[in-house]
Design an enzyme around this catalytic site. Structure first.
Site, PDB file in Angstrom:
ATOM      1  N   THR A 187      33.270   6.173 -63.347  1.00 18.64           N
ATOM      2  CA  THR A 187      34.339   6.777 -64.290  1.00 18.64           C
ATOM      3  C   THR A 187      34.613   5.877 -65.524  1.00 18.64           C
ATOM      4  O   THR A 187      34.393   4.630 -65.615  1.00 18.64           O
ATOM      5  CB  THR A 187      35.408   6.824 -63.313  1.00 18.64           C
ATOM      6  OG1 THR A 187      35.481   7.683 -62.137  1.00 18.64           O
ATOM      7  CG2 THR A 187      36.688   7.506 -64.203  1.00 18.64           C
TER       8      THR A 187
ATOM      9  N   PRO B  19      36.768   5.966 -69.434  1.00 18.55           N
ATOM     10  CA  PRO B  19      38.010   6.564 -70.177  1.00 18.55           C
ATOM     11  C   PRO B  19      37.784   8.117 -70.542  1.00 18.55           C
ATOM     12  O   PRO B  19      38.421   9.037 -70.360  1.00 18.55           O
ATOM     13  CB  PRO B  19      38.119   5.637 -71.267  1.00 18.55           C
ATOM     14  CG  PRO B  19      37.609   4.527 -70.722  1.00 18.55           C
ATOM     15  CD  PRO B  19      36.574   4.721 -70.031  1.00 18.55           C
TER      16      PRO B  19
ATOM     17  N   GLU C 285      37.097  10.513 -55.840  1.00 20.84           N
ATOM     18  CA  GLU C 285      36.088  10.872 -55.369  1.00 20.84           C
ATOM     19  C   GLU C 285      36.183  12.542 -55.160  1.00 20.84           C
ATOM     20  O   GLU C 285      35.427  13.298 -54.594  1.00 20.84           O
ATOM     21  CB  GLU C 285      36.134  10.522 -53.747  1.00 20.84           C
ATOM     22  CG  GLU C 285      36.212   9.002 -53.579  1.00 20.84           C
ATOM     23  CD  GLU C 285      34.877   8.186 -53.732  1.00 20.84           C
ATOM     24  OE1 GLU C 285      33.721   8.982 -53.603  1.00 20.84           O
ATOM     25  OE2 GLU C 285      35.058   7.094 -53.550  1.00 20.84           O
TER      26      GLU C 285
END
Ligand SMILES: Cc1cc2nc3c(=O)[nH]c(=O)nc-3n(C[C@H](O)[C@H](O)[C@H](O)COP(=O)(O)OP(=O)(O)OC[C@H]3O[C@@H](n4cnc5c(N)ncnc54)[C@H](O)[C@@H]3O)c2cc1C
Length: 391
Positions: free
Chosen positions: A122, A124, A367
């Protein structure tokens, strides 16, 4: 894994949880990182449960590992999240896509707790859609130079190594790398402290600026990063689902205990039918979540036994998503109902249901969010690729 080895591992997990319990409660109330978790996990030899024995692990099958994570989940989602980051999405991709040299370099030390792992997908500007990642890499001789930010990463602040995903500078397909995180001008980390729950666990970000790693740290084939990320999420989703089962079990135990002990209107509140309705609902959630988690774990074992079997792999992926979607919502509901049964005390984080309610909320986000998983389930029942809501 033999039934005897499985029972031994689960007994070690039980001993670990019992020794951790009071320390975790104290750290939670004091809102601080639990620095005893790793030493205790090491002591009870549970830092590499599914890692084969040849690399120092316990060689657990997925069903045994899911039961272990359910037990750990009862101690709190923060505790279980550490294991997800370190093992389910940390050791797992190294085990599955790493070459022998990488396995030897990272697996035994991570089982001993000398290395701690994280999974950095991940960013921003890229969450649900990893294809929008902005981190880049560039080959310079025998080095690879990385630039970009990874954000909302479990264990980021305590990890020695992260599995990191990046695009080649100038365009191309996503690749995965094993990045040793050494703090300095090229690697800056920051913990996220303003969060809803899980105060005893580490969540953070790291920024890599012209950060050079050996080219030998490419994980799997160049350009295969998306497959590695998606394959790892199957393991991660299962770990979340199993942990949520543990949350439900603990909420049920707490609600039942309190409903027996607490008296109002001249009788135990467990004799009031509306309180019984909460208990019955939590129990049904527990039962259904357990069935789904075990089915998904068995499907993953079946797929692992036949790596080239695409239908088995698709079935394992779908079931992991379904188990995670169902169990995380069931755990959220169970925690909410347990809080209600405990009344005003339930609202206080001095009691376990209130802590679970805060902690478990993230399980509907990380997830794969509820929405993303629903799209996956819907596409499957509609008939596959043609009905995928996004490409
Ligand atoms: C405590 C914590 C730990 C985490 N640990 C890790 C980690 O270890 N490693 C890691 O890589 N990441 C980690 N994450 C990140 C997590 O996986 C992401 O937050 C998650 O994937 C969602 O991404 P996002 O936050 O950018 O939300 P977004 O993708 O921006 O989504 C925002 C909302 O839009 C919805 N949405 C997005 N796209 C669609 C669509 N096509 N259709 C319908 N709805 C859509 C989402 O469902 C969501 O409701 C962690 C997050 C948290 C909070």
């Amino acid at each position: 894994m033999t039934p005897a080895d499985s029972a031994r591992l689960l007994a070690d997990v039980e001993a670990f949880c019992q020794e951790l319990h009071d320390i975790e409660e104290l750290c939670y109330v004091e809102h601080r990182f639990n620095d005893q978790l790793i030493p205790l996990a090491r002591k009870h030899n549970v830092l590499g449960m599914p890692v084969p024995e040849v690399y120092g692990g316990r060689g657990a099958d997925t069903v045994t590992y899911a039961r272990a994570l359910a037990r750990i989940g009862r101690e709190g989602t923060g505790v279980r999240t550490f294991f997800s980051g370190h093992t389910s999405i940390g050791q797992y991709p190294i085990l599955t896509w790493g070459n022998e040299e990488q396995k030897q370099r990272y697996l035994p030390p991570s089982v001993r707790g000398e290395q701690i792992l994280a999974f950095g997908l991940t960013e921003p500007e890229a969450g649900s859609n990893p294809l929008e990642l902005q981190m880049t890499y560039e080959r310079r001789g025998d080095r690879i130079v990385l630039n970009g930010v990874k954000y909302l990463i479990s264990n980021a602040g305590i990890a020695t190594t992260a599995v990191v995903f990046a695009y080649p500078k100038g365009g191309g397909r996503l690749s995965a790398f094993l990045v040793d995180l050494v703090d300095g001008p090229g690697c800056v980390r920051e913990d996220l402290t303003a969060k809803m729950g899980m105060p005893t666990a580490n969540t953070g970000m790291f920024e890599l600026t012209d950060y050079a790693i050996p080219a030998a740290n490419l994980l799997g084939e160049e350009g295969n990063g998306f497959r590695i990320a998606m394959g790892t999420l199957v393991s991660g989703r299962l770990s979340v689902a199993a942990g949520c089962l543990g949350v439900i079990e603990d909420c049920l135990a707490e609600a039942v205990r309190y409903a027996r002990e607490r008296h109002q209107h001249g009788k135990p509140i467990g004799k009031h039918q509306l309180v019984q309705e909460h208990l019955a609902t939590i129990e049904m959630h527990r039962l259904a979540s357990e069935a789904l988690v075990l089915k998904a774990a068995a499907a993953k074992d079946a797929s692992a036994a036949e790596p080239g079997n695409a239908p088995l792999r698709a079935q394992a992926e779908l079931l992991a998503a379904q188990a995670k979607l169902f169990a995380s919502n069931a755990a959220w509901d169970a925690a909410d109902r347990a809080v209600q049964v405990l009344g005003g005390r339930g609202w206080s984080t001095l009691y376990r249901p209130g802590r679970h309610l805060q902690d478990v909320r993230v399980c509907r986000i990380y997830e794969g969010t509820d929405e993303i998983l629903k799209l996956k389930v819907a596409a499957a029942v509609l008939g596959g690729k043609e009905f995928e809501a996004y490409k």
